[in-house]
Design an enzyme around this catalytic site. Structure first.
Site, PDB file in Angstrom:
ATOM      1  N   GLY A   9      -6.106   2.919  -9.339  1.00 30.82           N
ATOM      2  CA  GLY A   9      -5.406   1.380  -9.082  1.00 30.82           C
ATOM      3  C   GLY A   9      -5.988   0.375  -9.935  1.00 30.82           C
ATOM      4  O   GLY A   9      -6.710   0.174 -10.625  1.00 30.82           O
ATOM      5  N   GLY A  12     -10.027   1.639 -10.388  1.00 34.77           N
ATOM      6  CA  GLY A  12      -9.921   2.693 -11.134  1.00 34.77           C
ATOM      7  C   GLY A  12      -9.323   2.415 -12.789  1.00 34.77           C
ATOM      8  O   GLY A  12     -10.206   2.818 -13.968  1.00 34.77           O
ATOM      9  N   LYS A 186     -24.668  -4.080  -1.429  1.00 30.36           N
ATOM     10  CA  LYS A 186     -23.029  -4.605  -1.998  1.00 30.36           C
ATOM     11  C   LYS A 186     -21.606  -5.041  -0.036  1.00 30.36           C
ATOM     12  O   LYS A 186     -20.755  -5.489  -0.653  1.00 30.36           O
ATOM     13  CB  LYS A 186     -22.085  -3.391  -2.416  1.00 30.36           C
ATOM     14  CG  LYS A 186     -20.738  -3.531  -2.984  1.00 30.36           C
ATOM     15  CD  LYS A 186     -20.353  -4.678  -4.112  1.00 30.36           C
ATOM     16  CE  LYS A 186     -18.969  -5.088  -3.380  1.00 30.36           C
ATOM     17  NZ  LYS A 186     -18.076  -4.040  -4.876  1.00 30.36           N
ATOM     18  N   ASN A 190     -19.577  -7.889   1.143  1.00 24.22           N
ATOM     19  CA  ASN A 190     -18.014  -7.046   1.482  1.00 24.22           C
ATOM     20  C   ASN A 190     -18.159  -7.524   3.046  1.00 24.22           C
ATOM     21  O   ASN A 190     -17.167  -8.440   3.770  1.00 24.22           O
ATOM     22  CB  ASN A 190     -18.249  -5.827   2.260  1.00 24.22           C
ATOM     23  CG  ASN A 190     -17.809  -5.399   0.122  1.00 24.22           C
ATOM     24  OD1 ASN A 190     -17.893  -4.289   0.155  1.00 24.22           O
ATOM     25  ND2 ASN A 190     -16.899  -6.120  -0.331  1.00 24.22           N
ATOM     26  N   SER A 258     -10.053  -8.067  -1.060  1.00 29.55           N
ATOM     27  CA  SER A 258      -9.346  -7.015  -1.421  1.00 29.55           C
ATOM     28  C   SER A 258      -8.844  -6.488   0.353  1.00 29.55           C
ATOM     29  O   SER A 258      -7.925  -5.682   0.523  1.00 29.55           O
ATOM     30  CB  SER A 258     -10.768  -5.344  -1.717  1.00 29.55           C
ATOM     31  OG  SER A 258     -11.288  -4.732  -0.540  1.00 29.55           O
TER      32      SER A 258
HETATM   33  N1  LIG Z   1     -10.214  -4.128  -6.599  1.00 30.61           N
HETATM   34  C1  LIG Z   1     -11.748  -4.777  -6.830  1.00 30.61           C
HETATM   35  O1  LIG Z   1     -11.888  -5.308  -7.270  1.00 30.61           O
HETATM   36  C2  LIG Z   1     -12.526  -3.577  -6.557  1.00 30.61           C
HETATM   37  C3  LIG Z   1     -11.982  -2.826  -5.722  1.00 30.61           C
HETATM   38  N2  LIG Z   1     -13.647  -1.920  -4.706  1.00 30.61           N
HETATM   39  C4  LIG Z   1     -13.481  -0.464  -3.941  1.00 30.61           C
HETATM   40  O2  LIG Z   1     -12.521   0.336  -5.004  1.00 30.61           O
HETATM   41  C5  LIG Z   1     -11.780   1.352  -4.404  1.00 30.61           C
HETATM   42  C6  LIG Z   1     -10.594   1.204  -4.931  1.00 30.61           C
HETATM   43  O3  LIG Z   1     -10.356   0.295  -4.664  1.00 30.61           O
HETATM   44  P1  LIG Z   1      -8.448  -0.783  -5.252  1.00 30.61           P
HETATM   45  O4  LIG Z   1      -8.758  -0.308  -7.285  1.00 30.61           O
HETATM   46  O5  LIG Z   1      -8.481  -2.265  -5.238  1.00 30.61           O
HETATM   47  O6  LIG Z   1      -7.541   0.234  -4.637  1.00 30.61           O
HETATM   48  P2  LIG Z   1      -5.654   0.762  -5.177  1.00 30.61           P
HETATM   49  O7  LIG Z   1      -5.052   0.824  -4.098  1.00 30.61           O
HETATM   50  O8  LIG Z   1      -5.538  -0.674  -5.622  1.00 30.61           O
HETATM   51  O9  LIG Z   1      -5.996   1.950  -5.994  1.00 30.61           O
HETATM   52  C7  LIG Z   1      -6.437   3.092  -4.933  1.00 30.61           C
HETATM   53  C8  LIG Z   1      -5.204   4.162  -5.721  1.00 30.61           C
HETATM   54  O10 LIG Z   1      -5.265   5.529  -5.695  1.00 30.61           O
HETATM   55  C9  LIG Z   1      -4.872   6.242  -4.791  1.00 30.61           C
HETATM   56  N3  LIG Z   1      -4.603   7.508  -4.082  1.00 30.61           N
HETATM   57  C10 LIG Z   1      -4.449   7.399  -2.963  1.00 30.61           C
HETATM   58  N4  LIG Z   1      -5.088   8.549  -2.760  1.00 30.61           N
HETATM   59  C11 LIG Z   1      -4.798   9.526  -3.669  1.00 30.61           C
HETATM   60  C12 LIG Z   1      -4.808  10.825  -4.412  1.00 30.61           C
HETATM   61  N5  LIG Z   1      -5.014  11.635  -3.179  1.00 30.61           N
HETATM   62  N6  LIG Z   1      -5.293  11.071  -5.450  1.00 30.61           N
HETATM   63  C13 LIG Z   1      -4.882  10.457  -6.425  1.00 30.61           C
HETATM   64  N7  LIG Z   1      -4.483   9.328  -6.295  1.00 30.61           N
HETATM   65  C14 LIG Z   1      -4.297   8.375  -4.662  1.00 30.61           C
HETATM   66  C15 LIG Z   1      -3.333   4.575  -4.568  1.00 30.61           C
HETATM   67  O11 LIG Z   1      -2.474   5.246  -3.951  1.00 30.61           O
HETATM   68  P3  LIG Z   1      -1.480   4.654  -2.784  1.00 30.61           P
HETATM   69  O12 LIG Z   1      -1.723   3.978  -3.327  1.00 30.61           O
HETATM   70  O13 LIG Z   1      -0.205   5.641  -2.710  1.00 30.61           O
HETATM   71  O14 LIG Z   1      -2.553   5.365  -1.911  1.00 30.61           O
HETATM   72  C16 LIG Z   1      -3.757   3.483  -5.441  1.00 30.61           C
HETATM   73  O15 LIG Z   1      -3.220   4.231  -6.141  1.00 30.61           O
HETATM   74  C17 LIG Z   1     -12.413   0.953  -2.989  1.00 30.61           C
HETATM   75  O16 LIG Z   1     -13.085   1.697  -2.216  1.00 30.61           O
HETATM   76  C18 LIG Z   1     -12.848  -0.263  -3.076  1.00 30.61           C
HETATM   77  O17 LIG Z   1     -13.159  -1.362  -1.791  1.00 30.61           O
HETATM   78  C19 LIG Z   1     -14.203  -1.904  -5.346  1.00 30.61           C
HETATM   79  C20 LIG Z   1     -15.307  -3.690  -5.547  1.00 30.61           C
HETATM   80  C21 LIG Z   1     -13.799  -4.302  -6.320  1.00 30.61           C
HETATM   81  C1  LIG Z   2     -17.127  -8.356  -3.652  1.00 31.02           C
HETATM   82  C2  LIG Z   2     -15.661  -8.168  -3.829  1.00 31.02           C
HETATM   83  C3  LIG Z   2     -15.080 -10.109  -2.520  1.00 31.02           C
HETATM   84  C4  LIG Z   2     -15.540  -8.316  -5.047  1.00 31.02           C
HETATM   85  O1  LIG Z   2     -15.045  -7.730  -5.885  1.00 31.02           O
HETATM   86  C5  LIG Z   2     -15.215  -7.201  -2.852  1.00 31.02           C
HETATM   87  O2  LIG Z   2     -15.079  -6.601  -3.099  1.00 31.02           O
HETATM   88  C6  LIG Z   2     -13.618  -6.961  -2.128  1.00 31.02           C
HETATM   89  O3  LIG Z   2     -12.491  -7.783  -2.384  1.00 31.02           O
HETATM   90  O4  LIG Z   2     -13.624  -6.289  -1.235  1.00 31.02           O
END
Ligand SMILES: NC(=O)C1=CN([C@@H]2O[C@H](COP(=O)(O)OP(=O)(O)OC[C@H]3O[C@@H](n4cnc5c(N)ncnc54)[C@H](OP(=O)(O)O)[C@@H]3O)[C@@H](O)[C@H]2O)C=CC1
Ligand SMILES: CC(C)(CO)C(=O)C(=O)O
Length: 313
Positions: A9, A12, A186, A190, A258
């Site tokens: 997402g 990733g 981190k 959060n 987030s």
């Molecule tokens: N976005 C950011 O800036 C930041 C995010 N993070 C952390 O990173 C992690 C991901 O966050 P983020 O990218 O924002 O989340 P998203 O919801 O954007 O992305 C996660 C993706 O994983 C998919 N998914 C769920 N289950 C599966 C599976 N079994 N196989 C494959 N794909 C799957 C979801 O689909 P579906 O939506 O259908 O469930 C979704 O598309 C979290 O732990 C978040 O706290 C950390 C720092 C910054």
């Molecule tokens: C530190 C911050 C606020 C931005 O990357 C975050 O991890 C979140 O939004 O969950």
């Protein structure tokens, strides 16, 4: 390196896109079919600062046909970790390394239960991403550090290889012999703003202007610091005000955590893995965590409202 991003997402895709652009063999794996189809048809659209580009990268809706990966980066939300890694058995070979870059506590433990201790390394990132639409992201990589490390603190060849691959892609990556401490650093960031932004619906511009919110954040962070210390964690910073200020570094006034982004989408949040983890460990060490308990209750209340009372869904 053959790298599979499990959950592609917002974050990733940002990390996987950067690695693919630098020449790694990357597979973005995500269950969102339209997102993966768009990536495969037109490339991943990335906006970073003022620049826009399309990156050629392979998208997959499951792990079929990929074969053993050198590195699996887990970036599903924490409540999906167990299911995602269980479904990924076909990409786990003898030498596959599995690394979570998710927020919150407990993901490494979940991964270890499924793939075994020897395959798991630790990681945390300050890189950010926003999913705008299928195959379309805003990525915040510049100046943002990622920390990786073996869970026992040793510096191994495989850790050096992962750091090299990330740095080659412009992902500023440092190796830590205290990755447990980095994970907690981190977590406290959060704890500072995640739930408060989610509950108040305020973007950072507003969040940082209300003194009562700041005071509440200081108390939540202080509880987290006390719990971390009781748990034997070595933190880099132990000053609540500095942690509160660090949480906003480099982020614009319109930034939403987030936690708020999830609630606005009507999705579940990672509250159990963030403030909820502080509460659980506080109970273990007999440390009161009333502020974090209240933040958990409020976010859970909003989640319940979204599930049962939201007529707009
Ligand atoms: N976005 C950011 O800036 C930041 C995010 N993070 C952390 O990173 C992690 C991901 O966050 P983020 O990218 O924002 O989340 P998203 O919801 O954007 O992305 C996660 C993706 O994983 C998919 N998914 C769920 N289950 C599966 C599976 N079994 N196989 C494959 N794909 C799957 C979801 O689909 P579906 O939506 O259908 O469930 C979704 O598309 C979290 O732990 C978040 O706290 C950390 C720092 C910054
Ligand atoms: C530190 C911050 C606020 C931005 O990357 C975050 O991890 C979140 O939004 O969950």
């Amino acid at each position: 390196m053959k790298i599979c991003v499990l959950g592609s997402g917002a974050l990733g895709s940002s990390i996987g896109g950067a690695l693919a652009e630098a020449g790694s063999e990357v597979y973005l794996i995500d269950q969102w079919v339209d997102h993966i189809n768009e990536i495969n048809k037109h490339g991943l659209k990335i906006k970073e600062g003022d620049t826009k580009r399309r990156v050629k990268v392979q998208g997959k809706t499951d792990c079929t046909g990929i074969g053993a990966a050198d590195l699996i980066i887990v970036l599903v939300k924490s409540f999906h970790t167990k299911e995602a890694i269980q479904k990924a058995s076909s990409i786990i070979g003898e030498k596959t390394i599995v690394m979570s870059l998710q927020n919150g506590l407990g993901n490494e433990e979940t991964l270890i239960k499924v793939v075994g201790k020897d395959r798991v390394i630790g990681g945390k990132t300050y890189v950010g991403g926003v999913l705008v639409g299928p195959g379309n992201i805003v990525s915040g990589i510049k100046g943002k550090y990622t920390y990786i490390g073996e869970l026992d603190g040793t510096i191994t060849e495989r850790i050096n290889q992962v750091a090299e691959e990330f740095n080659r892609a412009g992902l500023l990556t440092a190796i830590s012999d205290n990755i447990g401490g980095m994970i907690w650093d981190k977590l406290l960031i959060n704890v500072a703003t995640g739930a408060l932004c989610g509950i108040t619906k305020l973007p950072y511009g507003g969040l940082y202007k209300v003194p009562e919110i700041r005071d509440c954040a200081f108390d939540a962070i202080s509880e987290g610091i006390a719990v971390a210390k009781a748990n034997g964690v070595m933190l880099s910073v132990e000053n609540p005000e500095r942690i509160w200020l660090m949480a906003a570094v480099g982020l614009p006034d319109e930034f939403k955590t987030s936690m708020l982004q999830s609630l606005e989408k009507g999705s579940k949040t990672e509250i159990d893995y963030i403030n909820g983890a502080v509460v659980r460990l506080g109970e273990k060490w007999n440390i009161p965590t009333p502020v974090n308990k209240a933040l958990v209750a409020n976010v859970k209340g909003i989640e319940y409202w979204l599930e049962h009372y939201n007529t707009k869904a």
